[in-house]
Write an enzyme that holds these catalytic residues in place. Structure first.
Site, PDB file in Angstrom:
ATOM      1  N   THR A 133      -1.048   6.196   8.865  1.00  0.00           N
ATOM      2  CA  THR A 133       0.032   5.929   9.555  1.00  0.00           C
ATOM      3  C   THR A 133       0.397   7.039  10.658  1.00  0.00           C
ATOM      4  OG1 THR A 133       1.139   4.980   7.677  1.00  0.00           O
ATOM      5  CG2 THR A 133       2.615   5.985   9.132  1.00  0.00           C
TER       6      THR A 133
ATOM      7  N   ASP B 286       3.463   5.912  -1.464  1.00  0.00           N
ATOM      8  CA  ASP B 286       2.639   4.923  -1.313  1.00  0.00           C
ATOM      9  C   ASP B 286       1.346   5.279  -2.292  1.00  0.00           C
ATOM     10  OD1 ASP B 286       0.854   2.668  -0.157  1.00  0.00           O
ATOM     11  OD2 ASP B 286      -0.198   4.415   0.309  1.00  0.00           O
TER      12      ASP B 286
ATOM     13  N   SER C  38      -1.741  -0.244   5.938  1.00  0.00           N
ATOM     14  CA  SER C  38      -0.920   0.690   6.622  1.00  0.00           C
ATOM     15  C   SER C  38      -1.486   0.880   8.006  1.00  0.00           C
ATOM     16  CB  SER C  38      -0.967   2.352   6.017  1.00  0.00           C
ATOM     17  OG  SER C  38      -0.502   2.330   4.894  1.00  0.00           O
TER      18      SER C  38
ATOM     19  N   GLU D 249       6.855  10.617   7.698  1.00  0.00           N
ATOM     20  CA  GLU D 249       6.169   9.902   6.839  1.00  0.00           C
ATOM     21  C   GLU D 249       6.266  10.434   5.379  1.00  0.00           C
ATOM     22  OE1 GLU D 249       2.170   7.068   5.585  1.00  0.00           O
ATOM     23  OE2 GLU D 249       1.928   9.030   6.807  1.00  0.00           O
TER      24      GLU D 249
END
Length: 448
Positions: A94, A236, A41, A231
């Site tokens: 991120t 994930d 990431s 996000e």
């Protein structure tokens, strides 16, 4: 998976069902980093933030470790309001890649300090931050800290004029005021925020709620406009755990979030929204040989993430574990009333794995594996894959966001859309500290 889950659970038919993202599909993104066909990431987000490729683990620095100006920083310097919203720690890879510059993503103590810092014009570079990760902002003398030093970043933020909040009740008040609250940071969890399937709505806002509030606050802040990165981080993480139930519920919550943004763009046609991913996680497949089928309703019976189930089991007395799994975990958390001895054994065996991190991972994969097998869901890995990811866009100049492209090119296109350049920011960052003296480097990120 989430689309057909909604089709089966929501419509109870085989009629086609579409998400809001399906109407926005414009292309796909290639995700490799500078040193690996499979990105992490940090490198993936840096490509979007800086418009360049870097190596895995790097946070907004190039392959030489030199800081690169990001689209958020350039937008702030150009007069835009800026924001970051995530369900991970706000210092996670991120969000960090848009507002911090370190050579190793595990340097989260330094990342926290970067994220509250001011730009060349003495303004806080991130006007709004919502997410988790409070522990990185508290000095190690605080029992709730996970820092390696005694720097009180939370107090430093307050001293520099940043409004702070940690409670759901405080968050709810934001929608009731006409006063500008920015700059603002709201952190609602010690570490990552809860999976959607586990979330207590009285203590943590959802991703869609945080995003709606961020849109309202940022829209009222600058006449020029704003840049906001949102996000759905726990999608994930559920992929890493091979946890299909947690995965599907966080995807659906992300769709709710996209719907909120889509409505905002529809009402503000000079706005562009772009959605994509750092990478694919888990190598998900629907249907396991030899059957051409999968069973969404299995996931609908699950009430807790594998993460929460395992945390519960680790708090259980060893002599009571088998009984708790059979009488509580299977029927109440996983919706299984006909478990097999093999399913019981795989969970018990996972709990015997030595080492804290290894035991947690084994347990989560055991729980997720049982649900996956019953649902006929397959996973090829507990990590990332090198697959291309979807590219979605809606709004002003969306015709320019199309086709198959490198992730770094998408970052460049977004800068061009805002008419900003990172070059001046990059020059100003020349003396930025990118190394943290004391930190724990993890060679294997379970959630990366």
């Amino acid at each position: 998976m989430a689309r057909s889950f909604m089709q089966d659970i929501g419509t109870e038919s085989h009629e086609p069902w579409s998400s809001i993202l399906d109407s926005m599909l414009t292309g796909s993104v290639r995700t490799q980093s500078s040193n690996s066909l499979v990105t992490d990431s940090a490198a993936g987000a840096t490509a979007f933030a800086c418009g360049l490729k870097t190596h895995n683990g790097a946070i907004a620095v190039d392959t030489n470790g030199t800081p690169c100006g990001t689209i958020l920083e350039a937008a702030k310097n150009a007069g835009y309001a800026t924001g970051l919203v995530t369900t991970s720690r706000i210092t996670h890879a991120t969000p960090a890649s848009f507002a911090a510059h370190v050579v190793d993503r595990d340097m989260e103590d330094l990342i926290a300090m970067h994220m509250i810092s001011k730009n060349a014009t003495k303004h806080t570079k991130v006007d709004l931050m919502f997410g988790g990760g409070m522990c990185r902002f508290l000095p190690q003398s605080n029992d709730n800290s996970c820092r390696n030093d005694d720097v009180d970043v939370w107090q430093a933020a307050k001293d520099s004029g940043v409004a702070t909040l940690t409670r759901r009740s405080e968050f709810d008040l934001l929608s009731q005021t006409n006063q500008s609250m920015l700059p603002l940071i709201g952190l609602f969890a010690h570490s990552h925020m809860a999976y959607t399937i586990d979330r207590d709505s009285t203590s943590q806002p959802s991703l869609s709620e945080m995003t709606q509030t961020a849109l309202n606050l940022l829209d009222d802040t600058s006449d020029k406009g704003f840049f906001l990165m949102v996000e759905g981080a726990r999608i994930d993480m559920a992929g890493h755990d091979n946890d299909p139930a947690a995965h599907v519920h966080d995807i659906i919550e992300y769709w709710r979030t996209v719907q909120k943004v889509h409505q905002f763009v529809h009402s503000n046609p000079d706005t562009l929204v772009v959605s994509t991913s750092d990478h694919e996680t888990g190598g998900l497949a629907l249907g396991i040989d030899p059957e051409y089928t999968w069973h969404p309703r299995v996931l609908n019976q699950v009430t807790k993430s594998a993460e929460q189930v395992c945390s519960y089991l680790f708090r259980t007395q060893k002599q009571d574990v088998t009984e708790v799994i059979e009488d509580h975990v299977f029927p109440k958390y996983l919706g299984i009333d006909n478990h097999t001895q093999a399913e019981l054994d795989v969970v018990v065996d996972a709990l015997q794995v030595k080492g804290g991190d290894g035991r947690h991972k084994a347990c989560k994969h055991a729980i997720g594996g049982i649900v996956s097998k019953r649902a006929r869901v397959g996973w090829s890995t507990g990590g990332h894959t090198g697959a291309d990811v979807g590219l979605y866009a809606y709004g002003n100049q969306m015709h320019k966001i199309k086709g198959n492209m490198e992730n770094s090119h998408l970052g460049t296109l977004l800068m061009q859309y805002l008419d900003v350049s990172p070059s001046q920011v990059t020059k100003a960052l020349a003396n930025t500290a990118t190394r943290q003296l004391a930190f724990f480097h993890s060679p294997h990120h379970d959630h990366d």
